[in-house]
Design an enzyme around this catalytic site. Structure first.
Site, mmCIF file in Angstrom:
data_model
loop_
_atom_site.group_PDB
_atom_site.id
_atom_site.type_symbol
_atom_site.label_atom_id
_atom_site.label_comp_id
_atom_site.label_asym_id
_atom_site.label_seq_id
_atom_site.Cartn_x
_atom_site.Cartn_y
_atom_site.Cartn_z
ATOM 1 N N GLY A 1 37.190 47.544 37.571
ATOM 2 C CA GLY A 1 38.198 46.570 37.161
ATOM 3 C C GLY A 1 37.763 45.810 35.921
ATOM 4 N N GLY B 1 41.199 40.497 33.524
ATOM 5 C CA GLY B 1 40.760 39.346 34.302
ATOM 6 C C GLY B 1 39.254 39.093 34.327
ATOM 7 N N ILE B 2 38.755 38.797 35.510
ATOM 8 C CA ILE B 2 37.353 38.408 35.693
ATOM 9 C C ILE B 2 36.414 39.544 35.275
ATOM 10 C CG2 ILE B 2 35.637 37.748 37.447
ATOM 11 C CD1 ILE B 2 38.133 36.589 39.055
ATOM 12 N N GLY B 3 36.805 40.777 35.574
ATOM 13 C CA GLY B 3 35.972 41.942 35.242
ATOM 14 C C GLY B 3 35.780 42.090 33.740
ATOM 15 N N SER C 1 35.931 36.775 48.173
ATOM 16 C CA SER C 1 36.783 35.597 47.961
ATOM 17 C C SER C 1 36.609 34.649 49.142
ATOM 18 C CB SER C 1 38.247 36.049 47.896
ATOM 19 O OG SER C 1 39.113 34.951 48.050
ATOM 20 N N TYR D 1 44.837 40.956 52.720
ATOM 21 C CA TYR D 1 43.901 40.605 51.631
ATOM 22 C C TYR D 1 42.645 39.952 52.223
ATOM 23 C CZ TYR D 1 41.981 38.456 47.403
ATOM 24 O OH TYR D 1 41.136 38.077 46.382
HETATM 25 N N1 LIG Z 1 41.768 35.389 40.472
HETATM 26 C C1 LIG Z 1 41.273 34.689 41.485
HETATM 27 O O1 LIG Z 1 41.559 33.484 41.646
HETATM 28 C C2 LIG Z 1 40.356 35.340 42.494
HETATM 29 C C3 LIG Z 1 39.857 34.529 43.541
HETATM 30 C C4 LIG Z 1 38.979 35.107 44.464
HETATM 31 C C5 LIG Z 1 38.602 36.425 44.320
HETATM 32 N N2 LIG Z 1 39.127 37.191 43.309
HETATM 33 C C6 LIG Z 1 38.686 38.587 43.217
HETATM 34 O O2 LIG Z 1 38.235 38.836 41.894
HETATM 35 C C7 LIG Z 1 38.384 40.221 41.592
HETATM 36 C C8 LIG Z 1 39.044 40.369 40.223
HETATM 37 O O3 LIG Z 1 40.332 39.783 40.290
HETATM 38 P P1 LIG Z 1 41.120 39.266 38.985
HETATM 39 O O4 LIG Z 1 41.665 37.923 39.328
HETATM 40 O O5 LIG Z 1 40.306 39.445 37.765
HETATM 41 O O6 LIG Z 1 42.365 40.287 39.008
HETATM 42 P P2 LIG Z 1 43.037 41.125 37.820
HETATM 43 O O7 LIG Z 1 43.065 40.329 36.566
HETATM 44 O O8 LIG Z 1 44.330 41.610 38.402
HETATM 45 O O9 LIG Z 1 42.026 42.343 37.619
HETATM 46 C C9 LIG Z 1 41.848 43.276 38.642
HETATM 47 C C10 LIG Z 1 41.161 44.502 38.080
HETATM 48 O O10 LIG Z 1 41.117 45.495 39.130
HETATM 49 C C11 LIG Z 1 41.631 46.707 38.615
HETATM 50 N N3 LIG Z 1 42.216 47.557 39.664
HETATM 51 C C12 LIG Z 1 43.250 47.266 40.489
HETATM 52 N N4 LIG Z 1 43.538 48.332 41.251
HETATM 53 C C13 LIG Z 1 42.667 49.317 40.907
HETATM 54 C C14 LIG Z 1 42.476 50.648 41.328
HETATM 55 N N5 LIG Z 1 43.258 51.220 42.252
HETATM 56 N N6 LIG Z 1 41.489 51.377 40.759
HETATM 57 C C15 LIG Z 1 40.704 50.835 39.796
HETATM 58 N N7 LIG Z 1 40.844 49.573 39.341
HETATM 59 C C16 LIG Z 1 41.820 48.827 39.896
HETATM 60 C C17 LIG Z 1 42.680 46.261 37.623
HETATM 61 O O11 LIG Z 1 43.078 47.332 36.785
HETATM 62 P P3 LIG Z 1 44.367 47.221 35.814
HETATM 63 O O12 LIG Z 1 43.880 46.529 34.578
HETATM 64 O O13 LIG Z 1 44.722 48.660 35.590
HETATM 65 O O14 LIG Z 1 45.411 46.440 36.563
HETATM 66 C C18 LIG Z 1 41.952 45.140 36.921
HETATM 67 O O15 LIG Z 1 41.042 45.642 35.974
HETATM 68 C C19 LIG Z 1 39.186 40.825 42.747
HETATM 69 O O16 LIG Z 1 38.320 41.512 43.604
HETATM 70 C C20 LIG Z 1 39.779 39.620 43.443
HETATM 71 O O17 LIG Z 1 39.978 39.861 44.829
HETATM 72 C C21 LIG Z 1 39.978 36.667 42.388
#
Ligand SMILES: NC(=O)c1ccc[n+]([C@@H]2O[C@H](COP(=O)([O-])OP(=O)(O)OC[C@H]3O[C@@H](n4cnc5c(N)ncnc54)[C@H](OP(=O)(O)O)[C@@H]3O)[C@@H](O)[C@H]2O)c1
Length: 281
Positions: free
Chosen positions: A14, A18-20, A143, A169
């Site tokens: 990922g 986002g975070i990644g 999370s 989730y």
């Molecule tokens: N945002 C928050 O407040 C928060 C809070 C707690 C935990 N988290 C955790 O932090 C992590 C990152 O979240 P984020 O907020 O950065 O979300 P995000 O911006 O939606 O990024 C998610 C990443 O995961 C990738 N992804 C999704 N489905 C996939 C698949 N089937 N195969 C490969 N890659 C896939 C996405 O690819 P695409 O670019 O193609 O969509 C994107 O690069 C997650 O594990 C989430 O549960 C987030």
């Protein structure tokens, strides 16, 4: 910056958003060689080019992998093993939140399939590569939502009626912590930790959270921390020398290590989930 063959190698799932993306950027700034494991080639290569342009670090590669398809995960891991001789840091960061029931290619409930099972297979497929690094680390981005999670072994294919996206989730994020603790127990020579990144202003719940969750997420977004801040806990877990040898922990972005939920601390449950995941994969 010139290409550095001795740079520590990081693979991050990922990394396209986002975070990644900001974790990869932060570690590229520190001179790490990065493999962005992404499902969307166009989006991933744009991010890779952006990171090279911003940091001047040329060692940014792309690996195409869809975590919702375990065959794709195995293919990607094999590609990584053919291309590189070791893996210093694996960051299992990718994640989804979805409001309505969807399934993976192998028929598992999709949040559990992507957030846990895909990463379970990836990590096991890359174990040999991690063991070739001098001080390997695995980081699982979980999370605080895991505090409300339970594992329902009778519903991991979404068999039961009345799908609840939030519950699914929380279950998947609990699985991240249970996996972390069982991995740390089985492989004490590989540091493995889970973390909460904070409540971060990404497009997370806008992607397939449905109208209600998407609207709610948009409304709370101004109160969330920036994505640069949200990446800090992962960057620290990957690179802080003070954390060398620390394993089986759950890191809070403000308080450092803290106890995960009671359920997450259950060793029998962790072992049962591991065995279930092995059989499912
Ligand atoms: N945002 C928050 O407040 C928060 C809070 C707690 C935990 N988290 C955790 O932090 C992590 C990152 O979240 P984020 O907020 O950065 O979300 P995000 O911006 O939606 O990024 C998610 C990443 O995961 C990738 N992804 C999704 N489905 C996939 C698949 N089937 N195969 C490969 N890659 C896939 C996405 O690819 P695409 O670019 O193609 O969509 C994107 O690069 C997650 O594990 C989430 O549960 C987030």
């Amino acid at each position: 910056m010139e290409s550095n063959k001795d740079a520590k190698r990081v693979l991050i799932t990922g990394g396209s958003d986002g975070i990644g993306k900001y974790t990869a950027l932060g570690l590229a700034r520190k001179g790490y060689a990065i493999t962005l494991a992404c499902r969307n080639e166009g989006k991933g290569s744009k991010v890779a080019e952006e990171i090279v342009a911003i940091t001047g670090n040329p060692d940014i590669d792309l690996l195409i992998m869809d975590l919702a398809d375990l065959d794709s995960v195995r293919r990607a891991a094999a590609e990584y093993r053919n291309q590189f001789d070791r893996l210093d840091v694996l960051i299992n960061n990718a994640g989804i939140f979805i409001a309505d029931l969807e399934k993976t290619a192998q028929g598992y409930e999709k949040q559990f399939g992507v957030n846990h099972l895909g990463h379970f297979v990836l990590t096991n497929q890359l174990l040999g590569m991690l063991e070739k690094a001098p001080a390997p680390r695995v980081i699982n981005v979980s999370s605080h939502m895991h505090y409300g999670g339970q594992i329902d072994f009778d519903n991991l294919r979404g068999e039961k009626p009345g799908y609840n996206g939030i519950k699914a989730y929380a279950q998947s994020k609990l699985a991240n912590v249970l996996f972390t603790r069982e991995f740390a127990r089985r492989y004490p020579h590989i540091a493995c930790n889970a973390l909460h990144p904070g409540a971060v202003r990404t497009r997370f719940a806008n992607k397939s959270g449905g109208l209600l969750y998407s609207l709610g997420w948009t409304l709370v977004k101004p109160f969330l921390i920036s994505v640069e801040q949200g990446a800090k806990n992962s960057i620290r877990a990957a690179s802080d020398p003070a954390l060398s040898g620390v394993t089986g922990q759950y890191f809070d972005p403000r308080k450092g290590p803290r106890y995960p939920s009671r359920t997450a601390q259950d060793p029998d449950l962790a072992s049962r989930l591991w065995e279930w995941s092995e059989a499912a994969a």
